[in-house]
Design a protein around this motif. Structure first.
Motif, PDB file in Angstrom:
ATOM      1  N   SER A   1     -21.401   4.844  -0.229  1.00 26.10           N
ATOM      2  CA  SER A   1     -22.648   4.824  -0.963  1.00 26.10           C
ATOM      3  C   SER A   1     -22.762   4.260  -2.294  1.00 26.10           C
ATOM      4  CB  SER A   1     -23.336   6.173  -0.876  1.00 26.10           C
ATOM      5  OG  SER A   1     -22.590   7.122  -1.643  1.00 26.10           O
ATOM      6  N   ARG A   2     -21.464   4.131  -2.981  1.00 26.25           N
ATOM      7  CA  ARG A   2     -21.344   3.583  -4.265  1.00 26.25           C
ATOM      8  C   ARG A   2     -20.782   2.004  -4.358  1.00 26.25           C
ATOM      9  NH1 ARG A   2     -17.633   9.073  -5.745  1.00 26.25           N
ATOM     10  NH2 ARG A   2     -19.318  10.453  -5.542  1.00 26.25           N
ATOM     11  N   ARG A   3     -21.226   1.489  -5.607  1.00 25.04           N
ATOM     12  CA  ARG A   3     -20.954   0.126  -5.757  1.00 25.04           C
ATOM     13  C   ARG A   3     -19.813  -0.114  -6.713  1.00 25.04           C
ATOM     14  NH1 ARG A   3     -27.339  -2.060  -6.028  1.00 25.04           N
ATOM     15  NH2 ARG A   3     -27.868  -1.297  -3.781  1.00 25.04           N
ATOM     16  N   SER A   4     -19.283   0.942  -7.630  1.00 25.79           N
ATOM     17  CA  SER A   4     -18.215   0.695  -8.430  1.00 25.79           C
ATOM     18  C   SER A   4     -17.229  -0.034  -7.868  1.00 25.79           C
ATOM     19  CB  SER A   4     -18.126   1.928  -9.220  1.00 25.79           C
ATOM     20  OG  SER A   4     -17.271   2.899  -8.203  1.00 25.79           O
ATOM     21  N   ALA A   5     -16.619  -0.574  -8.991  1.00 25.78           N
ATOM     22  CA  ALA A   5     -15.136  -1.210  -8.612  1.00 25.78           C
ATOM     23  C   ALA A   5     -14.107  -0.389  -8.222  1.00 25.78           C
ATOM     24  CB  ALA A   5     -14.611  -1.874 -10.034  1.00 25.78           C
ATOM     25  N   GLU A   6     -14.175   0.926  -8.850  1.00 24.04           N
ATOM     26  CA  GLU A   6     -13.319   1.911  -8.241  1.00 24.04           C
ATOM     27  C   GLU A   6     -13.492   2.505  -6.606  1.00 24.04           C
ATOM     28  OE1 GLU A   6     -14.206   3.080 -12.734  1.00 24.04           O
ATOM     29  OE2 GLU A   6     -14.999   2.193 -10.949  1.00 24.04           O
ATOM     30  N   ALA A   7     -14.621   2.479  -6.263  1.00 21.73           N
ATOM     31  CA  ALA A   7     -15.146   2.642  -4.924  1.00 21.73           C
ATOM     32  C   ALA A   7     -14.647   1.826  -4.068  1.00 21.73           C
ATOM     33  CB  ALA A   7     -16.809   3.240  -4.976  1.00 21.73           C
ATOM     34  N   LYS A   8     -14.917   0.433  -4.510  1.00 22.57           N
ATOM     35  CA  LYS A   8     -14.351  -0.703  -3.612  1.00 22.57           C
ATOM     36  C   LYS A   8     -12.763  -0.694  -3.518  1.00 22.57           C
ATOM     37  CE  LYS A   8     -18.135  -3.665  -4.793  1.00 22.57           C
ATOM     38  NZ  LYS A   8     -18.588  -4.788  -5.501  1.00 22.57           N
ATOM     39  N   ALA A   9     -11.997  -0.381  -4.708  1.00 24.88           N
ATOM     40  CA  ALA A   9     -10.673  -0.312  -4.566  1.00 24.88           C
ATOM     41  C   ALA A   9     -10.300   0.832  -3.633  1.00 24.88           C
ATOM     42  CB  ALA A   9     -10.136  -0.146  -6.030  1.00 24.88           C
ATOM     43  N   MET A  10     -10.884   1.945  -3.660  1.00 23.45           N
ATOM     44  CA  MET A  10     -10.334   3.145  -2.739  1.00 23.45           C
ATOM     45  C   MET A  10     -10.749   2.740  -1.265  1.00 23.45           C
ATOM     46  SD  MET A  10     -11.758   6.584  -4.700  1.00 23.45           S
ATOM     47  CE  MET A  10     -11.796   6.530  -6.670  1.00 23.45           C
ATOM     48  N   ALA A  11     -11.717   2.257  -1.059  1.00 26.22           N
ATOM     49  CA  ALA A  11     -12.017   1.783   0.704  1.00 26.22           C
ATOM     50  C   ALA A  11     -11.056   0.905   1.004  1.00 26.22           C
ATOM     51  CB  ALA A  11     -13.553   1.118   0.561  1.00 26.22           C
ATOM     52  N   GLN A  12     -10.308   0.264   0.229  1.00 21.58           N
ATOM     53  CA  GLN A  12      -9.255  -0.494   0.875  1.00 21.58           C
ATOM     54  C   GLN A  12      -7.936   0.063   1.054  1.00 21.58           C
ATOM     55  OE1 GLN A  12     -10.198  -3.640   1.679  1.00 21.58           O
ATOM     56  NE2 GLN A  12     -12.229  -2.961   1.102  1.00 21.58           N
ATOM     57  N   LEU A  13      -7.819   1.257   0.751  1.00 22.20           N
ATOM     58  CA  LEU A  13      -6.415   2.166   0.783  1.00 22.20           C
ATOM     59  C   LEU A  13      -5.975   2.404   2.076  1.00 22.20           C
ATOM     60  CD1 LEU A  13      -6.747   4.325  -2.349  1.00 22.20           C
ATOM     61  CD2 LEU A  13      -5.534   2.415  -2.081  1.00 22.20           C
TER      62      LEU A  13
ATOM     63  N   ALA B   1       0.769  -1.168   0.260  1.00 23.74           N
ATOM     64  CA  ALA B   1      -0.040  -0.110  -0.141  1.00 23.74           C
ATOM     65  C   ALA B   1       0.754   1.220   0.022  1.00 23.74           C
ATOM     66  CB  ALA B   1      -1.031  -0.040   1.207  1.00 23.74           C
ATOM     67  N   ILE B   2       0.571   2.219  -0.703  1.00 24.66           N
ATOM     68  CA  ILE B   2       0.981   3.613  -0.839  1.00 24.66           C
ATOM     69  C   ILE B   2      -0.086   4.324  -0.048  1.00 24.66           C
ATOM     70  CG2 ILE B   2       1.452   5.557  -2.117  1.00 24.66           C
ATOM     71  CD1 ILE B   2       2.271   4.027  -4.496  1.00 24.66           C
ATOM     72  N   PRO B   3       0.477   5.112   1.167  1.00 26.51           N
ATOM     73  CA  PRO B   3      -0.265   5.681   2.129  1.00 26.51           C
ATOM     74  C   PRO B   3      -0.857   7.109   1.442  1.00 26.51           C
ATOM     75  CG  PRO B   3       2.055   6.038   2.732  1.00 26.51           C
ATOM     76  CD  PRO B   3       1.960   4.967   1.800  1.00 26.51           C
ATOM     77  N   VAL B   4      -2.115   7.228   1.801  1.00 26.48           N
ATOM     78  CA  VAL B   4      -2.692   8.326   1.139  1.00 26.48           C
ATOM     79  C   VAL B   4      -3.320   9.111   2.160  1.00 26.48           C
ATOM     80  CG1 VAL B   4      -4.572   9.148  -0.021  1.00 26.48           C
ATOM     81  CG2 VAL B   4      -3.745   6.873  -0.651  1.00 26.48           C
ATOM     82  N   TYR B   5      -2.329  10.393   2.418  1.00 23.92           N
ATOM     83  CA  TYR B   5      -2.800  11.374   3.453  1.00 23.92           C
ATOM     84  C   TYR B   5      -4.059  12.466   2.886  1.00 23.92           C
ATOM     85  CZ  TYR B   5       1.683  10.143   5.480  1.00 23.92           C
ATOM     86  OH  TYR B   5       2.766   9.160   5.803  1.00 23.92           O
ATOM     87  N   LEU B   6      -4.775  12.514   3.786  1.00 25.72           N
ATOM     88  CA  LEU B   6      -5.767  13.663   3.393  1.00 25.72           C
ATOM     89  C   LEU B   6      -6.553  14.356   4.789  1.00 25.72           C
ATOM     90  CD1 LEU B   6      -8.741  11.172   2.463  1.00 25.72           C
ATOM     91  CD2 LEU B   6      -7.201  10.626   3.913  1.00 25.72           C
ATOM     92  N   GLY B   7      -6.981  15.465   4.668  1.00 23.77           N
ATOM     93  CA  GLY B   7      -7.582  16.235   5.938  1.00 23.77           C
ATOM     94  C   GLY B   7      -8.897  15.201   6.489  1.00 23.77           C
ATOM     95  N   GLN B   8      -9.015  15.399   7.781  1.00 24.21           N
ATOM     96  CA  GLN B   8      -9.948  14.583   8.574  1.00 24.21           C
ATOM     97  C   GLN B   8     -11.405  15.095   7.900  1.00 24.21           C
ATOM     98  OE1 GLN B   8      -9.970  15.185  12.752  1.00 24.21           O
ATOM     99  NE2 GLN B   8      -7.559  14.730  12.931  1.00 24.21           N
ATOM    100  N   ALA B   9     -11.768  16.028   7.748  1.00 29.06           N
ATOM    101  CA  ALA B   9     -13.033  16.126   7.113  1.00 29.06           C
ATOM    102  C   ALA B   9     -13.107  15.623   5.684  1.00 29.06           C
ATOM    103  CB  ALA B   9     -13.508  17.721   6.902  1.00 29.06           C
ATOM    104  N   THR B  10     -12.166  15.345   5.080  1.00 25.98           N
ATOM    105  CA  THR B  10     -12.139  14.913   3.656  1.00 25.98           C
ATOM    106  C   THR B  10     -12.308  13.451   3.728  1.00 25.98           C
ATOM    107  OG1 THR B  10     -10.440  16.778   2.554  1.00 25.98           O
ATOM    108  CG2 THR B  10     -10.721  14.511   1.619  1.00 25.98           C
ATOM    109  N   HIS B  11     -11.578  13.007   4.533  1.00 21.24           N
ATOM    110  CA  HIS B  11     -11.573  11.496   4.990  1.00 21.24           C
ATOM    111  C   HIS B  11     -13.026  10.999   5.159  1.00 21.24           C
ATOM    112  CE1 HIS B  11     -10.757   7.505   7.354  1.00 21.24           C
ATOM    113  NE2 HIS B  11     -10.440   7.397   6.197  1.00 21.24           N
ATOM    114  N   ARG B  12     -13.759  11.800   6.068  1.00 26.54           N
ATOM    115  CA  ARG B  12     -15.183  11.523   6.567  1.00 26.54           C
ATOM    116  C   ARG B  12     -16.261  11.568   5.045  1.00 26.54           C
ATOM    117  NH1 ARG B  12     -14.024  15.085  10.990  1.00 26.54           N
ATOM    118  NH2 ARG B  12     -13.910  14.058  12.889  1.00 26.54           N
TER     119      ARG B  12
END
Length: 428
Positions: free
Chosen positions: A121-133, A102-113
């Motif tokens: 709320s999404r079912r796409s493959a892209e959303a599933k991949a992002m959720a595992q980061l 994994a490559i760490p992804v830094y983001l603000g707390q509000a952005t993360h929320r």
């Protein structure tokens, strides 16, 4: 040796920022978005979506130079930092690896929320991949040490909560990356008055390079504040004898607060479609944001649709994405108003959708008012910031007219504007 490479968000592109910073052995992505103008050249939603990450590389949405041959994903990068939760700044992270590599992804707390709520709320493959980061959050005052580079995120105002500028200390000097920002919003004005803007905090510090958004160069801009938006919206709502329909961004909390205040002053109830709920509910965790409260300040459309039909003059209906579905269900009565409280469409697909919506509104006899202010800095404010920072090098990004900002910056002594080209290496 410090190097910069720009892969997207340049050469007249608004959005899709992808910037690679190298300092010795350290490599960091500054935002990793998708340019949706190019996305729409090959795909459409929902019928013709990318089949996987491979398609993102194939059509040039993600640079092949960053692709790892073994994994087929982005590789050779130490970290990715996201400045705010707009997809033209983060959507490319679907091509980052998770798990052991994994490559760490830094983001603000509000952005993360906000991002977490959107992904759930999404079912796409892209959303599933992002959720595992591997997400790591930051706030103003944090110092992120990544290899030889120290990054200080600093809060800024934008048309969404959780926006930051990045103050980057490298072995070759200080680089400032603005992300997207503005000075004329409610939060931006407070920061300026308190002396808490990033450019005020950097007074006297030598800036080697400024990577600066310039969205509002090259197009007419209406330089009004959020307070003026509220005054104009109040005037429209007060005059309306039927239903008020407001089309706005689902994550523009500043605008949602404005609409809720106007509703209270005009004795109406705000109703919102389902697209607003993930973000609204996620932001309740941070009291500092003072986001409108679900089922108090804002009621779900599905729970109130029958009442809206009976007493349209008691409500403000929030919609987004130029959708006409709810408008057709409600059938606005004569005397209703439509307020476009977002940017006008800037690409062909959006123009078609908006044209269709206008046809329905005309059929119902509903006039359209445009009451909006930009989420991006006005040109006069950009020049104020550039003059205050006095960078040696200026790189315009996120604009259709980079040469306009470069030309205007010629009036400032000691500032050399560089128009970045895709994939070219710039050494500091």
């Amino acid at each position: 040796m410090v190097k910069l490479r720009f892969f997207s968000g340049i050469e007249g592109e608004v959005g899709g920022n992808q910037i690679l910073l190298e300092d010795g052995e350290t490599k960091i992505l500054l935002d990793f978005g998708i340019n949706f103008g190019r996305w729409r050249s090959f795909f459409s939603f929902p019928l013709s979506r990318p089949r996987g990450v491979e398609d993102y590389f194939r059509v040039g949405l993600i640079p092949k130079e960053l692709r790892d041959r073994e994994t087929g994903l982005v590789g050779g990068v130490d970290a990715c930092i996201i400045t705010h939760p707009h997809s033209d700044h983060y959507a490319g992270i679907c091509a980052l690896p998770s798990g052991e590599n994994a490559i760490p992804v830094y983001l603000g707390q509000a952005t993360h929320r906000i991002l977490k709520a959107k992904l759930e709320s999404r079912r796409s493959a892209e959303a599933k991949a992002m959720a595992q980061l591997d997400f790591k959050t930051y706030r103003t005052g944090d110092r992120l040490q990544i290899g030889d580079v120290e990054i200080r995120p600093w809060h800024v105002d934008h048309s969404t909560p959780g926006a930051y500028v990045l103050i980057i200390h490298t072995t070759g000097g200080t680089i400032v990356y603005t992300g997207d920002f503005r000075l004329h919003g409610s939060f931006g004005k407070k920061l300026t008055q308190k002396g808490d803007q990033f450019w005020q905090k950097l007074e006297g510090e030598e800036i080697q390079a400024l990577i600066c958004e310039a969205t509002n160069f090259g197009e007419p801009v209406n330089p009004i504040s959020e307070e003026e938006v509220e005054r104009l919206m109040h005037k429209c709502v007060e005059a309306c004898r039927g239903l008020v329909i407001v089309n706005t961004s689902t994550s523009d909390v500043d605008r949602l607060r404005t609409i809720c205040r106007v509703a209270k002053e005009t004795q109406r109830q705000v109703i919102a479609t389902k697209y607003f709920w993930p973000v609204l509910e996620a932001l309740q965790e941070d009291e500092k944001l003072n986001a409108p409260k679900p089922k108090v300040d804002v009621i779900p459309y599905e729970e109130a649709v029958d009442e809206i039909k009976k007493r349209q003059s008691d409500y403000i209906l929030l919609t987004s994405f130029y959708r006409e579905k709810e408008i057709l269900e409600v059938e606005p009565v004569p005397g209703s108003y439509f307020i476009l409280s977002s940017s006008e469409p800037f690409e062909e697909e959006g123009e078609i959708e908006f044209s269709r919506l206008k046809n329905w509104l005309n059929l119902f006899g509903v006039p359209i008012y445009h009451v909006h202010t930009s989420g991006h800095a006005f040109p006069m404010h950009l020049m104020q910031v550039i003059e205050a920072l006095s960078p040696k090098l200026l790189y315009p990004v996120h604009t259709e007219a980079p040469q306009a900002l470069a030309r205007m910056a010629e009036s400032l002594p000691g500032v050399c504007a560089v128009l970045p080209e895709k994939g070219v290496e710039y050494r500091l």
